[in-house]
Scaffold this motif. Structure first.
Motif, PDB file in Angstrom:
ATOM      1  N   PRO A 135       0.833  -1.207   0.000  1.00 41.45           N
ATOM      2  CA  PRO A 135       0.000   0.000   0.000  1.00 41.45           C
ATOM      3  C   PRO A 135       0.868   1.258   0.000  1.00 41.45           C
ATOM      4  O   PRO A 135       1.864   1.357   0.717  1.00 41.45           O
ATOM      5  CB  PRO A 135      -0.812  -0.122   1.280  1.00 41.45           C
ATOM      6  CG  PRO A 135      -0.064  -1.067   2.142  1.00 41.45           C
ATOM      7  CD  PRO A 135       0.621  -2.028   1.223  1.00 41.45           C
ATOM      8  N   ALA A 139      -0.274   4.467   0.657  1.00 38.09           N
ATOM      9  CA  ALA A 139      -0.712   5.567   1.527  1.00 38.09           C
ATOM     10  C   ALA A 139       0.277   5.874   2.656  1.00 38.09           C
ATOM     11  O   ALA A 139       0.611   7.048   2.896  1.00 38.09           O
ATOM     12  CB  ALA A 139      -2.095   5.239   2.098  1.00 38.09           C
ATOM     13  N   VAL A 164       3.275   7.787   1.181  1.00 41.31           N
ATOM     14  CA  VAL A 164       2.960   9.159   0.754  1.00 41.31           C
ATOM     15  C   VAL A 164       2.900  10.089   1.953  1.00 41.31           C
ATOM     16  O   VAL A 164       3.459  11.200   1.939  1.00 41.31           O
ATOM     17  CB  VAL A 164       1.637   9.172  -0.037  1.00 41.31           C
ATOM     18  CG1 VAL A 164       1.215  10.615  -0.336  1.00 41.31           C
ATOM     19  CG2 VAL A 164       1.783   8.396  -1.335  1.00 41.31           C
ATOM     20  N   SER A 165       2.200   9.655   3.011  1.00 41.43           N
ATOM     21  CA  SER A 165       2.121  10.500   4.208  1.00 41.43           C
ATOM     22  C   SER A 165       3.489  10.693   4.850  1.00 41.43           C
ATOM     23  O   SER A 165       3.840  11.786   5.309  1.00 41.43           O
ATOM     24  CB  SER A 165       1.147   9.884   5.217  1.00 41.43           C
ATOM     25  OG  SER A 165       1.596   8.599   5.627  1.00 41.43           O
TER      26      SER A 165
END
Length: 345
Positions: A79, A81, A84-85
């Motif tokens: 994943p 996400a 990216v964060s």
């Protein structure tokens, strides 16, 4: 500086490799990396004095490397996400490090500027002090010395012309003349200490030999003086500073060392002049072993050496005795042929 940069880049590469090999060793592993990268950047700013430009460059490289690792892991089906964060937090940390670099850079620039101003002020004060000492020495020798000589002459004439029946008055006049002669001698000695005329006329070597001879007679401390490769004349500011440093060092020996012998050495090699003052006294106090030796005289020595762009150190051996070493840059066109001399007593 370059070694620090290589260390930081190597550590960042190592962290990125761990992220790539173990992306989820713990559930918050990518987020932990953002804190690690931010700490690394701020440590580079604080410990290695990185500029804002260098911090920005390293931050961009770390963000680019982390984005590349995240993209590779995304292609493997992980994943995206969390990566990216985490990349956003890394970018924020890099921006914070750049801001810290700018603030610390301004602080360092201001500190360096103030240090330069203090150094220039110290140099100016030393120059003014030497000029005042030169003027006072000249006035003592020329004006007050001539006046005392005239008084001594008048007392001698008075003593000669007094009738024999005034023997007591003649004795008093003779005692006054002897007192004036003693005062005149002490005043001339003081004038020599303030500014020896031989320093301007004959240079450093001759002035030091005369000063050591007077020091030996005044304090009953044996002296040895050696000079190796010393030019016949040096620039005035170097001659004055070296003379004052040795003068102050000998004063400290006489006051505190309880020494029986002192060695003074000057060595000129290339564009460097080294001086050493060593004694066989009691050495430095025990509490100065861990702290920097201080005192008005030592502060003056350090200021004179720093004004010439040199270095100075004070040490004490286990068997006693203290040794002052200083090194100052010397222009190659110092003038005159090198000489080697020595004086023992």
């Amino acid at each position: 500086d370059g070694l620090g940069l290589l260390f930081a880049l190597g550590l960042a590469s190592n962290l990125l490799l761990y992220v790539y090999l173990l992306p989820y060793a713990v559930p918050t592993y990518p987020s932990l990396m953002s804190s690690a990268f931010t700490t690394l950047l701020i440590a580079g700013v604080v410990l290695f004095s990185w500029s804002a430009r260098r911090t920005t460059l390293v931050g961009v490289l770390i963000c680019a490397g982390f984005a590349l690792v995240g993209a590779k892991l995304g292609q493997q089906g992980l994943p995206m996400a969390p990566f990216v964060s985490t990349l956003c937090w890394v970018a924020i940390g890099a921006a914070l490090a750049v801001a810290c670099a700018r603030v610390l850079g301004r602080f360092r620039t201001g500190l360096i500027q103030r240090q330069d101003e203090l150094a220039a002020l110290s140099t100016r004060l030393i120059s003014v002090q030497e000029e005042q000492l030169r003027r006072l020495s000249r006035e003592l020798h020329d004006e007050l010395g001539q006046s005392l000589t005239a008084v001594s002459s008048y007392l001698w004439l008075l003593e000669r012309k007094l009738p024999p029946d005034l023997g007591e008055l003649r004795t008093r006049a003779g005692e006054a003349r002897h007192l004036v002669a003693k005062t005149l001698g002490e005043m001339r000695e003081l004038s020599q200490l303030l500014r020896p005329p031989g320093l301007d006329l004959y240079g450093l070597a001759g002035s030091l030999e005369a000063h050591l001879e007077a020091f030996r007679g005044r304090h009953q401390i044996a002296t040895k003086y050696t000079a190796e490769g010393l030019p016949e004349r040096l620039p005035e500011e170097i001659e004055t500073a070296v003379y004052r440093i040795i003068q102050e060092a000998l004063t400290n020996v006489a006051r505190h060392a309880h020494a029986k012998r002192v060695w003074v050495g000057l060595t000129a090699r290339g564009d460097e002049l080294r001086l050493e003052v060593r004694d066989d006294g009691v050495g430095l106090p025990a509490d100065n072993g861990a702290s920097r030796p201080s005192g008005i005289g030592l502060i003056g020595i350090r200021e004179r050496v720093r004004a010439l762009g040199g270095t100075v150190s004070l040490s004490s051996g286990p068997g006693g005795g203290a040794c002052l070493r200083a090194s100052v840059p010397m222009p190659r066109e110092g003038g005159g042929a090198p000489t080697a001399s020595g004086a023992n007593s």
